[in-house]
Structure formats: structure tokens, C-alpha cells
Design a protein around this motif. Sequence first.
Motif, PDB file in Angstrom:
ATOM      1  N   PRO A   1       0.106   4.376  -6.893  1.00 20.48           N
ATOM      2  CA  PRO A   1      -1.307   4.388  -6.478  1.00 20.48           C
ATOM      3  C   PRO A   1      -2.249   3.660  -7.436  1.00 20.48           C
ATOM      4  O   PRO A   1      -3.207   3.019  -6.988  1.00 20.48           O
TER       5      PRO A   1
ATOM      6  N   HIS B   1       0.827  -1.208   0.000  1.00 22.08           N
ATOM      7  CA  HIS B   1       0.000   0.000   0.000  1.00 22.08           C
ATOM      8  C   HIS B   1       0.859   1.256   0.000  1.00 22.08           C
ATOM      9  O   HIS B   1       0.550   2.230  -0.667  1.00 22.08           O
ATOM     10  N   ALA B   2       1.944   1.214   0.776  1.00 21.48           N
ATOM     11  CA  ALA B   2       2.741   2.425   0.927  1.00 21.48           C
ATOM     12  C   ALA B   2       3.689   2.644  -0.240  1.00 21.48           C
ATOM     13  O   ALA B   2       3.970   3.786  -0.605  1.00 21.48           O
TER      14      ALA B   2
ATOM     15  N   THR C   1       2.143  12.294   1.240  1.00 24.26           N
ATOM     16  CA  THR C   1       0.858  11.849   1.776  1.00 24.26           C
ATOM     17  C   THR C   1       0.922  11.792   3.298  1.00 24.26           C
ATOM     18  O   THR C   1       0.096  11.165   3.931  1.00 24.26           O
TER      19      THR C   1
ATOM     20  N   VAL D   1      -5.547   9.590  -3.664  1.00 24.77           N
ATOM     21  CA  VAL D   1      -4.185   9.625  -3.120  1.00 24.77           C
ATOM     22  C   VAL D   1      -3.176   9.863  -4.233  1.00 24.77           C
ATOM     23  O   VAL D   1      -2.274  10.689  -4.105  1.00 24.77           O
TER      24      VAL D   1
ATOM     25  N   PHE E   1      -7.601   5.536  -3.294  1.00 26.70           N
ATOM     26  CA  PHE E   1      -6.230   5.552  -3.807  1.00 26.70           C
ATOM     27  C   PHE E   1      -6.101   6.335  -5.102  1.00 26.70           C
ATOM     28  O   PHE E   1      -5.032   6.852  -5.418  1.00 26.70           O
TER      29      PHE E   1
ATOM     30  N   LYS F   1      -1.561   6.819   3.429  1.00 23.05           N
ATOM     31  CA  LYS F   1      -1.647   5.524   2.742  1.00 23.05           C
ATOM     32  C   LYS F   1      -1.694   4.377   3.750  1.00 23.05           C
ATOM     33  O   LYS F   1      -2.369   3.377   3.527  1.00 23.05           O
TER      34      LYS F   1
END
Lengths: 536, 521
Positions: free
Chosen positions: A285, A280-281, A401, A391, A388, A344
Motif C-alpha cells: 500500500p 493497485h491490488a 480488503t 487501506v 491507500f 483496492k
Amino acid sequence: MLADIPILSLITFSPLIGILVLLLLPKQNSRWLKVTAVTATLIPLALSLWLYADFDGTLGGKPYKESVTWVNAALNKETMPDIASYLFKFQYQMGIDGISLPLLLLTTIVAVMAALASVHVKKRWKAFYLWFLLLEIGMLGVFMARDVFLFFIFFELTLIPMFFLIGIWGFGGREKAANRFLIYNGIGSALMLLAFVMLVMTAGFRVDQVDQQTQHVYYSGSYEVIKDNLTDPDSFVNAAPESPLHMSDTMRWSIFILLLIAFGIKLPIFPFHTWMLRVHAEAHPAIVMIHSGVLLKMGAYGLLRFGVFLFPSQMRDWATVLAILGVINILYGAVLAFRQKEFKLVLAYSSISHMGIVLLGIASLNEIGLQGAMIQLVSHGLISALLFLIVGSLQERTGTTELGELGGLARSLPFMSGILLTAGMASLGLPGLSGFIGEFLSLLGLFDSMRVLTAVAVLGVILTAVYVLRSVLAITFGPMPERFGALRDARLVEAVPMIALLAFIILIGVYPSVLTEPMKHGFDALLQQLNVKVGG
Amino acid sequence: MSVDNMAQQSFLPLTWSDAMYLAPEWILIAFMIVLVVLDLALPRRSGRKVIGWLTLAGLLTSLGFVIGQVLDMNAGTEWPIRLLGDSYRIDAFGSLLKILFLSATALIVLMSIGTVKREDIPDKGEFYYLLLPAVTGAMMMASSGDMITLYVGLELLSITTYVLVGIRKHSVKSAEGAFKYVVTGGISSALLLFGMSYLYGLTGATNLGAIKDALLVQGAAGDIQELLYVSFFLMLAGFGIKIGAAPFHFWAPDVYQGAPTPITAFLAIVSKAAALAVLFRITFNVVFPLSNATDMYLSQDIFLTILVLAAAAMIVGTTSALRQRNAKRLMALSGVANAGYLLVPIGVSFKGLHMQNVGEFMFYLAAYILMNVGAFAVISVVSKATGHEELKGFAGLYYRAPWTAAAMIVFVLSLAGLPVTGGFFGKLFILLGAAQSQAYWIVAIMVVSSVISYYFYFGIIRQMFMRGGGDEAEVDMPATTGVVVWLCAVLTVALGIVPGPVIGWVNEHFSIIRDLFIMSP
């Protein structure tokens, strides 16, 4: 008329057209590469919408099935001269039902949106979209494959492109994230393969008696064969324990637990979740949209399709365990999401929390709960894809973020902030948006059997509101750092997928029948079987 | 038939018609003799490419004859052909292996023609024609039904490969590798001979069929059991060294690193497979028949030992490869793990409905050959471009040679056992077979070690696609090597998409009773 054409294969392999065109395009021409990729994802979307319109979930409805002989490997039958054939029979078998269809639609929708979100990709577009479309083939295949080894192949087909997509186009720690992803999911797939091999060698055994003399003996990977064998009281595996083909309880439990862990890693269930945080990080995205929106759902789907449907009685015995795991997921995810400083990671922990609700829905083992779990899957897929997407656009503009560095964006980015706020509302389960339906039905289903756990789970839902509001408000309101004053709001190519995803979220929120209608009879057989067992 | 009769029969000379069956072997020997003379006659300065092509021609001619024999077998000729009192057998088991050995060697020769340079290997002619006796030795091993022929084949293979490993005369590493290989090879031969001598002492026979018969008669007595254990364990250790299975693998990384890359491929494929094939024959001819003897746990124990050896090879091979930075040493350790996978069909025995061990073995071997030759071909061009054999030589290969990098993905996926490649189905069939025999623990170890191997196999991919090109060296892919790479890549994928016909064909045409067991006439 749809039943006459191999619609399922067409949907699955239609991104291949895009791949072929991409291969012919020069690799510097990013514009055409992007257009091709987005167009290529529109084809499976159109086809799956057509399928959805044509789908009839009732028992007498048209079955969508495709079955082609694939691996018919003859085995040595020297010592059994009487039988006509002795084979490993793995078929190219595709099928769709009320459980596959919503997830199929989710996949095609999220894929289009993620392809649009890939406008921010800065390098090696050609390779990016090639892997992207391969990934889509894998995802589509997973939800439709009806042979365990075909399922496994499609499952692995998502693994390899993801490894590349994370490792090449991600942020700073991308290689580590890609490695973790590969190893954790590799372990999951290995356990799944182990379970499938054991399953095929026990429940996949079949003897077709054509007439007195002719016997066809084979090991089948077909989901239907395995399911029939496991559930039919007269089959070999359910014969008396003295029979060599009897499938012992130990065996059933081993396979069930292997499957639980295998899909638990993908879902992810609490102790197996660390890999997904990094993904995820660190991943791009657009890739996280796919990952959080679709790939995690493959875990839940696998658990339903192979864990619950094939081993209902084991599932019933372990319903409480599963519910407890679900509650742990909800609370752990919610509490840690509250503590994060990076948006995130808030979303990553929020995914863990929301997947806990899916576990609750499955653990309820009644129609309401199971439908709730399915809606939660689709809903969370759409919501996290939307989040996302935002994001990605935010990071593109602000370069960060971190919650501490963001703030007051409602002034410079009013449109995106509005969408973010709405997505946050959907995530915390505001009635009228899709998140509410999924959570409500799952909890309602569980309330039937496990009241205390349901009560504890509701606590988690409250926490969700706290962490979502904390982070979303920190981004949109408060003092705005000077440098964010001149940011430009969403471009058209970003706004379109945002609005589209939000539209689907609202649609499910106000009219959940779009999802419940096709899956109405999806659980009939399972519930009937559970009831028979309860009665007996 | 008594042992004495067998001994008498083995002195029957070859007739002309018998000699015809040996055509594949004769051809190789004849080509070798011609090439030795040609190498002498050619002027010193001339390139030795022509010898390479002629070697290839010899291998292909021989391959043609073997394929002819296999087709003949289906046409209804009386099979198997048993020469010299069953000491040399022309049967499906041997012929299928010969096809694999010859194809693999042909691919290796083809990939060398463009990459072997005189600065590196002063005696290029020797490099090519020594492969011919080496593969002849491997073929003898595949066909042998007798410990004597088996040993002669083994030594023919070993001695020629000792020379080939040390053929980079100016390289210290090559000399070191050759020396280590000679020493460990000698130990291996000694252990094997010692183990065989016990068998001979107990049974008075060298023929595998005769040994089996003698053991079945004496077995019930039970007082020779301890000696049999000693004999088999010694032989297993001897074969363990040859196939590079842990804990007998320590020579492999050094030798693989020192040898010229094509020879490394030859060691990893043909040497390994030939020893495995012999182990296969001995296990199922001598050990398996004893499984029905009462009061004899020997058979179960030996099969279990083989599986333990397999498990050790998989675990040790994959875990020690994790920190490896040199491409050829990595392939050596990957070869250790693969030896483990190939040992599984030997160790799970026939049980219940499970009798397709040969099919599993051959299929995985075919897939292993394709992915290994392909990977070594890529390694040879990359290391030639960069001048070293470290993994970081692969850095940024995607930018320098995208198609070669794409082919390498196929080989890596196949080695890691991921779909859709031959390696995936090879492993899957072995897994299914082991599960069919209820050996679930080995299934578990196999899948887990495969996952561990992802880490280092994908390390190559990380280098190729995710790292910048540290070396800007141009990768020059000679046409011949390119053909090998793409042939291997395409066939690997083909095996991954339609594996059924291949393994099905082997299972259908292979008869355990006719082609594997050596029955008394």
C-alpha cells in the motif's frame, strides 16, 4: 536569494543524502533505517515548501532555471568545413513553472506520507528504502527536467525502482504485477523515446549565427529550443514545405499521437489501463500511495508539457477525441468500480474514473478547464494517497480488503473509519474538499465548448457517489465480524500522515488559491497561442 | 591508377620502417611463440596461471603500441599508413577497433585467470595462448583493405576459436559446439569466398579501393548489376553467420553453451565485432560510392538489405530469448539482437547531415563490450558455484552475494538499454542517427525490440532479488574476476553519465575520407 542557489537540483537530489546514510547503516536495524528514510523525505519537502513560498508566478517573476552543459557530443562535420561546431547538445536543464510546482509539492508531500506508511514493511528494509528514495529522485526530476532526454532518464528512473518495489514487497501476485508494470510502461517509454528522437531530429535543429563567419549548428534536446522552433513562425521547421528542414504535418501528427499513447498508458487512458489494476491490488500500500498519488500524474503532466504545449493546434483538432476518451474513462471506471468486491480494485477503477476528469479539463483548452485539470491532479494525488494509507493500515489489522469480509469497523476503529469516510467524501466531490474544486472547474471549462459531453460526464460524477458510498459504508457500518472486535485503532505514526493529508485536502477545498495562485500565468502563453491560431 | 599498377604495387615488400607499424601484431605473435614453448617446458603439474598473466601482458603491451599509434595520428604524422599496396591499413578505423578488441580480450583473460580450472579445461596453457592468434586475426580484419588480408585474418580468428570452443575436452556439449561451429564457420567462409570471387571476376581486383574504382567505371554500363547483387548477398550471408544475425544465427546458442564461458564472451564480442568491422569497411568502400551512379539501385538495395537483416536480428533475437532458461543461450540470443543494433549504423549510410556512423558504431561497441564482459564474468562465477548454467542458478543471488547482484543490475540495465548506462546512450546515438537519416521504421523496431528484451533481461533480476536461494552454494568471486566485474560496471555507468566526450572524441578525430575510404594513391 533562492535563485542564487541550485535549488531545483538540491530538491531533486536531496534524497541522495538518505541513500548514503542508509548504505552505512546495518541492514537489521529497521528502526534507524525507517527514521533515516522518513527524515530523508522531509528534506525535499522542506525545500519545496521554501520554493513555493518564494515562487512568483507572474511574468516578470524570478525564473528558476538551471542549465549545465551535459552531453556535448561533437559530430562529424568533414563535409561542412565552414561551420564552427556541429553537436548533439543535451543539457542538464531544470526549470519550474506554475504547472510543475503543484505537482512537485504533491510529490514531496506524498513521499513523506508513504515513507511513514512504510512502517508496515516486514522485510529487507534497507533495500526497500534505497529503492524508495531512488524512486523519489526520479519523480522529482520528471517534474523539473527541461531537456527531453533528461526527462526521459528521470522517467525511466521511476520505472526501475518501482519494478523492484512491486516485485519484492508486494502481495501474492507481485511478480506478475511487476512484470506487467515493466512491460506496459516500457512500451510507453519506448514510444516516448521514439517521439523524442523524432522531435529532436526535426524541431531540435538549431543554427546559432554568432557572426558572419561563425556558425554553431546543433541538435538540441532542450525543451525551450524545441518549443521555440515549433511555435516561432520564422523557424526552420515552419519554413516552406520545399525546405529540407520543414517539418511536415504528418510528422507533427505522428509525434503527437505517439506522445498521446505514451502518456496515455501512464495516465492511464481506457484501453491501456490493465497494468495499473494489478499494481493497485498487488503492490504494498505504501507503494500504491506513490503509484496512484504521483506516478499516474506523470502521465498527465507529460501530456500537458509535451502534447499540449508543443502541439497546440493538433491538440485543438483532437480536443473532442480527448474529451470522449475522458468521458469513457469516467464512465468505465465508475461502472466497474461499482462492480468490484475488493476495495483496492474499487480504488483502482476510481483512479481511472478520476483521471478521465483530468482529460476533460485538458480537452477544454481554456484557462478554467486547465486549472481544473491541475487541481484534480493534485487533489486526486492526495485523496488516493490517503485512501491507500488507510487501506494499508486496515489490511495490516484485518488481513483482508475484500468488501464482503469487512464491516462495522466504525465500532472498533472509530478514528480510521472517520478518516476513511471523509476521504470518501473528498473522492466523490463533496464541496469544501479538494475533489470538488478539481471536478467542478474541469467540467465548467469543458462546458464552454462541449456541452453534451459535459452532461454525460456529470453522470459519471453521480456514479462516483454511488460506488464510493457503497464501498466505504460496507467497510465502516453494518454487522461486524467477531474477530474484528479487538482491533486497535491507528497508532500515532499512522494517524499523523492521515491527518496531514486530510488537512491538505481541506485546505485546497476551502482555499484553492494555494494552487491557482502559482499557476495563474502558467497557461498564458499556450492560450495566447491557441487564440492566435483561432483568430488566424 | 590502373588495376595492373595496383597489382604490381602489392608485391612491394615490407620495409623495416613499415614493419614498425605492425608492432602490435608482431608482439602478439612473439608472445604466442614464447608461451607455446613455455607451456611445453613447464612441468605437467604446475598451474598455468603464469601463462595467463603473460598472455595478459602481451595483450597490454600490444594495446600500448596501438594507443601510441593513435596518439601519433593526432600528432600530425602522415595518415593513414598503407602497407603492401593498401592491403593492410593503419588508420583510425582499424586502430580504434584494435583498442576495443585488445581491451576486451585483456578483460576476458583477466576474468579467466581465477575461474578456469584444470578439471574443466585440461590444457589451460593452450586456452590462454590461443587467444593471442585469435585476436591477431581480428586485428588483421580491422586493418584490412584487401579481400585477401581480410580472409586470412578471418580464418586465423575462426580456426583458433574452433579449437577454443572445443577445449573442454571431457564435455560432450563442448565437442558438439565445436563441431557445429566448424561446420557453420566453414559454410560462412565458403559463402564469403564465393561472393568475393564474383567481385574479383567482375573487377579483376582484390583491393577494396581498386574494386570501387573499377565498379565506378563499369557501373554505368549496368550489365553486371545482377552479378553484383549475387556477390553482395552471398557475402552478406557469410558475414551474417559470423556476426550471428538472424536468420543466420542458429549455431550461436549451441556453440555459446558448449564453449567455456570466457570463450563465449570472446565469440560474442571479438568475433562478432571483427566481422561487423569488415562488413562496415566493405559496405562503405564498395557499396556506398555506387550510390551516386546513375541507374544503379544496387547501393540503396544493399543498404536496405542490411537494415532488414538488422531488423530481423533484433526481432528474432529478442523474441526467441523470451523463453530461454539457460544463461549462456540467453546471452547468445541477446547477442543476436545486439548484432542487429550494431548493424544499424552500417545500414543507414551517410545521408544529409548524418555522417557519424563510425562514432555510433564504436560507442555502442564499447558499451556492448563492457556490459557483455561484465555479464559473462558474473555468469562464470555463478555457474561455477552452482555447477550449472541455468538461469535459476541466479536465484537468491542477492542474499549470497549482494554486491555481485548489484553489479549485475548495472549490466542488465545496460543490456536492456535503460539509463544511466552506456547501453542506453549507445542505443540512443544509433537511434538519433537513424532518425537523422529518416529511417524511422528501423528506429521503431529498435525501441520496440528493446522493450521486449526487458522481459528476459529482468528475468535475471527476478531470479536474483525475488526468488529464494534454491542453491545455497557459496559464490566465490576470485579477485581477478571481481576486478573485471567492477571495472566493467563502473565504466558502464561512466559511459552512461558522461557519454559526450567519448563519442565526441571519435567523431572529431575520425575522418571518413582519411580513415574509412580507400582512395587511389
